[in-house]
Design a protein around this motif. Structure first.
Motif, PDB file in Angstrom:
ATOM      1  N   UNK A   1      -7.962   9.465 -40.163  1.00  0.00           N
ATOM      2  CA  UNK A   1      -8.454  10.400 -39.155  1.00  0.00           C
ATOM      3  C   UNK A   1      -7.501  10.419 -37.961  1.00  0.00           C
ATOM      4  N   UNK A   2      -7.100   9.236 -37.500  1.00  0.00           N
ATOM      5  CA  UNK A   2      -6.201   9.137 -36.356  1.00  0.00           C
ATOM      6  C   UNK A   2      -4.893   9.860 -36.644  1.00  0.00           C
ATOM      7  N   UNK A   3      -4.334   9.643 -37.808  1.00  0.00           N
ATOM      8  CA  UNK A   3      -3.071  10.286 -38.177  1.00  0.00           C
ATOM      9  C   UNK A   3      -3.238  11.804 -38.268  1.00  0.00           C
TER      10      UNK A   3
ATOM     11  N   UNK B   1      -1.006   8.383 -32.458  1.00  0.00           N
ATOM     12  CA  UNK B   1       0.094   7.543 -32.932  1.00  0.00           C
ATOM     13  C   UNK B   1      -0.392   6.561 -33.997  1.00  0.00           C
ATOM     14  N   UNK B   2      -1.579   6.022 -33.805  1.00  0.00           N
ATOM     15  CA  UNK B   2      -2.156   5.074 -34.761  1.00  0.00           C
ATOM     16  C   UNK B   2      -3.647   4.932 -34.460  1.00  0.00           C
TER      17      UNK B   2
ATOM     18  N   UNK C   1      -4.472   3.757 -30.885  1.00  0.00           N
ATOM     19  CA  UNK C   1      -4.364   4.847 -29.911  1.00  0.00           C
ATOM     20  C   UNK C   1      -5.630   5.705 -29.944  1.00  0.00           C
ATOM     21  N   UNK C   2      -6.089   6.023 -31.129  1.00  0.00           N
ATOM     22  CA  UNK C   2      -7.326   6.786 -31.304  1.00  0.00           C
ATOM     23  C   UNK C   2      -8.500   6.051 -30.661  1.00  0.00           C
ATOM     24  N   UNK C   3      -8.640   4.777 -30.950  1.00  0.00           N
ATOM     25  CA  UNK C   3      -9.748   3.987 -30.407  1.00  0.00           C
ATOM     26  C   UNK C   3      -9.704   3.955 -28.878  1.00  0.00           C
ATOM     27  N   UNK C   4      -8.505   3.805 -28.315  1.00  0.00           N
ATOM     28  CA  UNK C   4      -8.345   3.775 -26.859  1.00  0.00           C
ATOM     29  C   UNK C   4      -8.749   5.118 -26.246  1.00  0.00           C
ATOM     30  N   UNK C   5      -8.307   6.217 -26.841  1.00  0.00           N
ATOM     31  CA  UNK C   5      -8.631   7.549 -26.327  1.00  0.00           C
ATOM     32  C   UNK C   5     -10.132   7.822 -26.409  1.00  0.00           C
ATOM     33  N   UNK C   6     -10.766   7.405 -27.495  1.00  0.00           N
ATOM     34  CA  UNK C   6     -12.209   7.611 -27.635  1.00  0.00           C
ATOM     35  C   UNK C   6     -12.941   6.873 -26.529  1.00  0.00           C
ATOM     36  N   UNK C   7     -12.544   5.637 -26.273  1.00  0.00           N
ATOM     37  CA  UNK C   7     -13.180   4.866 -25.203  1.00  0.00           C
ATOM     38  C   UNK C   7     -12.957   5.512 -23.839  1.00  0.00           C
TER      39      UNK C   7
END
Length: 134
Positions: free
Chosen positions: A106-108, A113-114, A117-123
């Protein structure tokens, strides 16, 4: 905040009009839309462009400068075009994740980037871990 503090005496007229209307929701929506003024015709093209391209590319395609794009984004969305890009990517990724794809894929697919990065942006954007949103 009471509506009267924002709209003054117009709030009383609105309350009377909504109370007398057959469809109260429609009356309220019409009143709010009337105060908003006309919608910016570039909103749709900005959203579509930023979902795929860079701020510079979108500004160039629309024939406006990046500063004007920023001002119009702030007026339409409450934040600038880079933040709008983040929100659009987040929404795309969340849709993919809800469809059941593995989070790394999903992130890709969404352009992160990985997975970290996805988890950080969601938070940052939702204030919750992605698993809580799913």
């Amino acid at each position: 905040m009471p509506l009267r503090e924002l709209w003054g005496g117009e709030a009383d007229r609105l309350a009377a009009a909504v109370a007398a209307a057959g469809d109260r929701r429609a009356a309220l929506v019409a009143a709010v839309r009337g105060r908003m003024g006309p919608a910016d015709p570039l909103v749709g093209p900005v959203v579509a462009g930023l979902a795929e391209g860079s701020v510079r590319d979108v500004a160039d395609a629309l024939g406006i400068g990046e500063r004007q794009l920023r001002r119009r984004s702030l007026a339409a969305f409450g934040y600038g075009p880079k933040t709008l890009q983040r929100v659009l990517r987040f929404q795309r990724a969340l849709g993919l994740a809800r469809a059941g794809g593995p989070l790394a894929e999903v992130a890709f697919a969404a352009g992160y980037a990985d997975q970290a990065h996805f988890a950080h942006e969601v938070r940052d954007l939702a204030g919750e871990p992605v698993r809580n949103l799913l």
